[in-house]
Design a protein around this motif. Structure first.
Motif, PDB file in Angstrom:
ATOM      1  N   GLU A 100       0.823  -1.213   0.000  1.00 25.45           N
ATOM      2  CA  GLU A 100       0.000   0.000   0.000  1.00 25.45           C
ATOM      3  C   GLU A 100       0.859   1.266   0.000  1.00 25.45           C
ATOM      4  OE1 GLU A 100      -2.322   0.283   3.520  1.00 25.45           O
ATOM      5  OE2 GLU A 100      -2.844   2.393   3.208  1.00 25.45           O
TER       6      GLU A 100
ATOM      7  N   GLN B  34       2.718   1.756  -3.319  1.00 24.30           N
ATOM      8  CA  GLN B  34       1.741   2.097  -4.354  1.00 24.30           C
ATOM      9  C   GLN B  34       1.292   3.554  -4.246  1.00 24.30           C
ATOM     10  OE1 GLN B  34       0.108   0.074  -6.973  1.00 24.30           O
ATOM     11  NE2 GLN B  34       2.089  -0.922  -6.671  1.00 24.30           N
ATOM     12  N   THR B  35       1.441   4.140  -3.070  1.00 24.64           N
ATOM     13  CA  THR B  35       1.067   5.551  -2.888  1.00 24.64           C
ATOM     14  C   THR B  35       2.304   6.443  -2.773  1.00 24.64           C
ATOM     15  OG1 THR B  35       0.816   5.119  -0.509  1.00 24.64           O
ATOM     16  CG2 THR B  35      -1.177   5.053  -1.863  1.00 24.64           C
ATOM     17  N   ASP B  36       3.440   5.949  -3.275  1.00 23.52           N
ATOM     18  CA  ASP B  36       4.685   6.724  -3.351  1.00 23.52           C
ATOM     19  C   ASP B  36       5.262   7.105  -1.986  1.00 23.52           C
ATOM     20  OD1 ASP B  36       5.577   6.748  -5.919  1.00 23.52           O
ATOM     21  OD2 ASP B  36       4.577   8.614  -6.488  1.00 23.52           O
ATOM     22  N   GLN B  37       4.930   6.346  -0.962  1.00 24.09           N
ATOM     23  CA  GLN B  37       5.534   6.569   0.359  1.00 24.09           C
ATOM     24  C   GLN B  37       6.540   5.444   0.612  1.00 24.09           C
ATOM     25  OE1 GLN B  37       2.330   8.235   3.274  1.00 24.09           O
ATOM     26  NE2 GLN B  37       1.260   6.817   1.918  1.00 24.09           N
TER      27      GLN B  37
ATOM     28  N   LYS C 276       9.913   7.972  -5.748  1.00 24.73           N
ATOM     29  CA  LYS C 276       8.975   9.002  -6.199  1.00 24.73           C
ATOM     30  C   LYS C 276       9.719  10.148  -6.892  1.00 24.73           C
ATOM     31  CE  LYS C 276       5.678  12.449  -4.421  1.00 24.73           C
ATOM     32  NZ  LYS C 276       4.962  12.954  -3.212  1.00 24.73           N
TER      33      LYS C 276
END
Length: 389
Positions: free
Chosen positions: A94, A97-100, A339
């Protein structure tokens, strides 16, 4: 192969160690072309990051050439010249997938350590203790790169290695510091620390629309680079009262955004330095937060404090009342390498920023212990030592 190994506090040795091998189908083996020291490595040398073991290879900022790939690696091939982010991310969880990426659920094979310390496990980092995965670092001739397709980026042709090596860590860390600020056009940004990350935070603040950037440090050569390369106004905290100076420079308002690019081993002046140093030495606090205190006190009401200087544990005399009553926003974290690296490679290729001025000394790996001594003591105007194994 040859590698620079940690053997205790301020004890680095060049040793012969086994070559790395493919352990997972997603791995690649990279021959290191350049590997830079980083200010956060000094926390390892000084013994402030637990779970280091004798023989650990340090180093996390590097470029290299792919020499072998695992069966699951399709986007890289032998001979590719790549920059590798210092943070290791699986790409599928997760958080990735959210660039963290530094919050990755799956890249740290020793999650129990950071889970106990921080409540939840964090990502693996090359050469940065067993708490962060126990991965071998990049101060070596070869390095194993897990999840190679997510963390390795092909380098553009025609650009020198010196301009690209800092896209691994210093530039994305500085850029993330500025990005987390939420800079509005014309904002005034204050940056504590004019080392490699601070210099890149200065450049990044302007890229993102800052009107003024003020750099704070005590080393004249670094302030001069902030002025000449970064077009920053500068303050030497050994010569002025930083809070008063910032207030005066901003018409009594304070900087809109404040960046801590120093972290747990901050220096300051007067009794505060002795107090913090004594408590850190006695392990009554894990960091010296002088810069963080200044950033909170200096920041204007409703402003943002962005923290990329590394902290490991607990701090004393944290001005929570000032933060709360001024309605400050805090943003912080280990950087999200995957990112930012692609866009920063474009920035460098377009000539908008050339980080090569950070490189002040290019040495062989055999000179590793001497290079770190110079970097730590800031002699010979050393900004960054880069090793060429």
């Amino acid at each position: 192969m040859k590698a620079l190994c940690w053997n205790g506090v301020n004890d680095l040795r060049v040793e012969r160690v086994p070559d790395p091998s493919i352990l997972n189908p997603q791995d690649a083996i990279v021959r290191v072309i350049m590997s830079s020291v980083c200010g956060s490595d000094l926390h390892l040398l000084d013994g402030y990051v637990p779970s280091m073991k004798a023989g650990d290879i340090i180093g996390h900022e590097f470029i290299g050439e792919v020499v072998e790939v695992g069966a699951g690696v399709k986007k890289l091939k032998k001979g590719d010249r790549v920059v590798v982010g210092s943070i290791i991310g699986c790409g599928g969880c997760e958080f990735c997938q959210t660039d963290q990426w530094s919050l990755c659920d799956n890249s740290n094979p020793n999650p129990e350590i950071t889970e106990k310390a921080y409540g939840y496990p964090t990502a693996g980092i090359f050469g940065y203790s067993h708490a962060f995965g126990g991965y071998a670092g990049s101060h070596a001739e070869l390095v194993r790169v897990p999840f190679a397709e997510t963390g390795s980026f092909k380098l553009p042709e025609g650009l020198p290695d010196e301009s690209l090596v800092f896209v691994s860590d210093a530039f994305p860390t500085g850029f993330m510091a500025a990005d987390m600020c939420g800079i509005a056009p014309g904002d005034t940004v204050a940056v504590w620390g004019a080392g490699g990350v601070g210099q890149m935070a200065i450049q990044s603040a302007y890229l993102l629309g800052a009107g003024r950037v003020i750099a704070i440090d005590r080393f004249k050569d670094r302030l001069e680079k902030a002025k000449t390369h970064g077009k920053a106004e500068v303050l030497n905290y050994e010569e002025v009262d930083v809070l008063e100076a910032l207030k005066e420079m901003t018409g009594g308002r304070g900087p809109d955004r404040c960046i801590d690019a120093v972290g747990m081993e901050a220096h300051t002046t007067g009794i505060e330095q002795y107090y913090d140093k004594a408590k850190q030495t006695l392990r009554m606090q894990t960091g010296r937060p002088a810069v963080l205190r200044q950033a909170i006190m200096a920041c204007r009401k409703g402003g943002t404090v962005s923290i990329v200087g590394v902290y490991g544990g607990l701090l004393d005399k944290f001005p929570m009342g000032a933060a709360m009553n001024k309605a400050l926003t805090f943003r912080m974290g280990q950087m999200f390498a995957q990112k930012y690296i692609p866009q920063l490679l474009e920035v460098v290729a377009e000539g908008r920023v050339d980080p090569s001025y950070l490189l002040t000394h290019k040495w062989t790996l055999d000179q590793g212990p001497e290079g770190y001594k110079m970097f730590k003591e800031k002699t010979d105007n050393c900004m960054r030592v880069v090793f060429t194994p």
